[in-house]
Scaffold this active site. Structure first.
Site, PDB file in Angstrom:
ATOM      1  N   LYS A 197       4.958   7.548   2.128  1.00 24.25           N
ATOM      2  CA  LYS A 197       5.321   6.479   3.058  1.00 24.25           C
ATOM      3  C   LYS A 197       4.475   6.623   4.317  1.00 24.25           C
ATOM      4  CE  LYS A 197       9.308   4.431   5.432  1.00 24.25           C
ATOM      5  NZ  LYS A 197      10.762   4.545   5.671  1.00 24.25           N
ATOM      6  N   LYS A 250       4.320   3.384  -0.324  1.00 27.98           N
ATOM      7  CA  LYS A 250       4.643   2.331   0.642  1.00 27.98           C
ATOM      8  C   LYS A 250       3.739   2.443   1.858  1.00 27.98           C
ATOM      9  CE  LYS A 250       8.537   0.693   3.463  1.00 27.98           C
ATOM     10  NZ  LYS A 250       9.915   0.938   3.903  1.00 27.98           N
TER      11      LYS A 250
END
Length: 326
Positions: A197, A250
């Site tokens: 992330k 992500k």
């Protein structure tokens, strides 16, 4: 007339729509998608997110209707994000039995039990400071935060969540959550780790929807530097070793190389998160008539599959369902 040239004729396999379909290597199907939902406290609330057209914050009394719509479209999994009325320093609303995600999960599993519920496991929507953990000395205390994240995961599992998806990026979060789930009797609940992330500028619309903007500083001490590639592989490898059953990358669109790297390194399912900023950009361009929205969205989501994603978390899932049916 005999052609004097000798070369390969690749266009033979592109000659008609039927031919192109026959040899297509990657396909989108509704089984690929997880649809994010923002659940708010209160009644009769359905607020469109200003920066995310057609995406809404909904209250619990709208959840059953939402599930029925998703089912009719062939969407089989949702990811829940809670937006509480009250926040505090420790994000208590994330792990109490009466938490908004816990209530929504119980409601979904009672009304539409076949819908797969993925619970986002973080504290940022619930903390008064907007960070993903406990603050000590103006920074997030990693190990103290893990204790609360473990409580959150167990609470979500107790409410009926099918998958726990920790998004906090604390070191050791998979190990601690896995141990907590196992100790509580939830050995069969998988962890969908936000393993990779990045500290991305693409999260702005989400923070509006989830009311999770940090009140000071940023998240760069725990989310990853977008300039780094090898670090992503270390993060993903660690999470698999600690017990992750899925790996999320992500954002997806700007990090397709990372999706491919993680796919090449790991044998667990890889999930691409098509995040809010990616959604908002396309919607804005489409509303201005600058792009063909359907063609652009299907192209970029197919690129995520081509890069190696098994699953895609996307706010476009409803649109895609309609497009694939037509």
């Amino acid at each position: 007339m005999t052609n004097e040239w000798e070369f390969k004729r690749h266009r033979r396999l592109r000659s008609t729509p039927a031919m192109r379909s026959l040899v297509r290597e990657n396909h989108l199907q509704m089984d690929d998608f997880i649809y994010p939902l923002f659940i708010v406290e209160g009644e009769n609330i359905k607020n469109e997110v200003p920066s995310m057209p057609d995406v809404y914050q909904i209250s619990l009394d709208h959840v059953k209707t939402e599930m029925e719509e998703l089912q009719s479209l062939g969407i089989k999994a949702v990811m829940l994000f809670g937006v509480p009325n009250e926040k505090d320093e420790e994000g208590t609303g994330a792990f109490v039995e009466s938490g908004i995600v816990q209530q929504a999960t119980r409601l979904i599993k009672s009304k539409v039990p076949e819908m797969l519920v993925v619970a986002d496991t973080c504290l940022c929507e619930y903390t008064s400071h907007g960070h993903c953990g406990v603050i000590h000395h103006h920074d997030v205390d990693n190990d103290e935060s893990l204790k609360l994240l473990a409580k959150t995961a167990v609470s979500q599992a107790e409410a009926g969540a099918d998958i726990i998806a920790p998004s906090n990026m604390m070191d050791g979060f998979v190990t601690v959550i896995r141990q907590a789930l196992d100790d509580a009797g939830y050995k069969n609940i998988p962890i969908m780790s936000y393993a990779v992330k990045y500290a991305s500028a693409f999260y702005g619309p989400f923070r509006e929807a989830a009311d999770s903007t940090p009140q000071f500083g940023d998240r760069k001490t725990y989310q990853m530097d977008p300039a780094n590639r090898r670090e992503a592989l270390r993060e993903a490898e660690t999470d698999v070793e600690e017990g992750a059953d899925f790996l999320i990358v992500k954002p997806a669109m700007s990090f397709l190389d990372i999706v491919r790297d993680v796919r090449n390194q790991s044998n667990v399912p890889v999930v691409a998160y098509n995040v809010s900023g990616e959604y908002a950009m396309v919607k804005a361009a489409a509303q201005n008539g600058w792009v063909d929205e359907q063609a652009l969205v299907l192209e970029k989501l197919t690129a995520m599959k081509r890069a190696g994603a098994d699953l895609i978390i996307s706010y476009f899932a409803k649109d895609v369902a309609v497009w694939l049916q037509n």
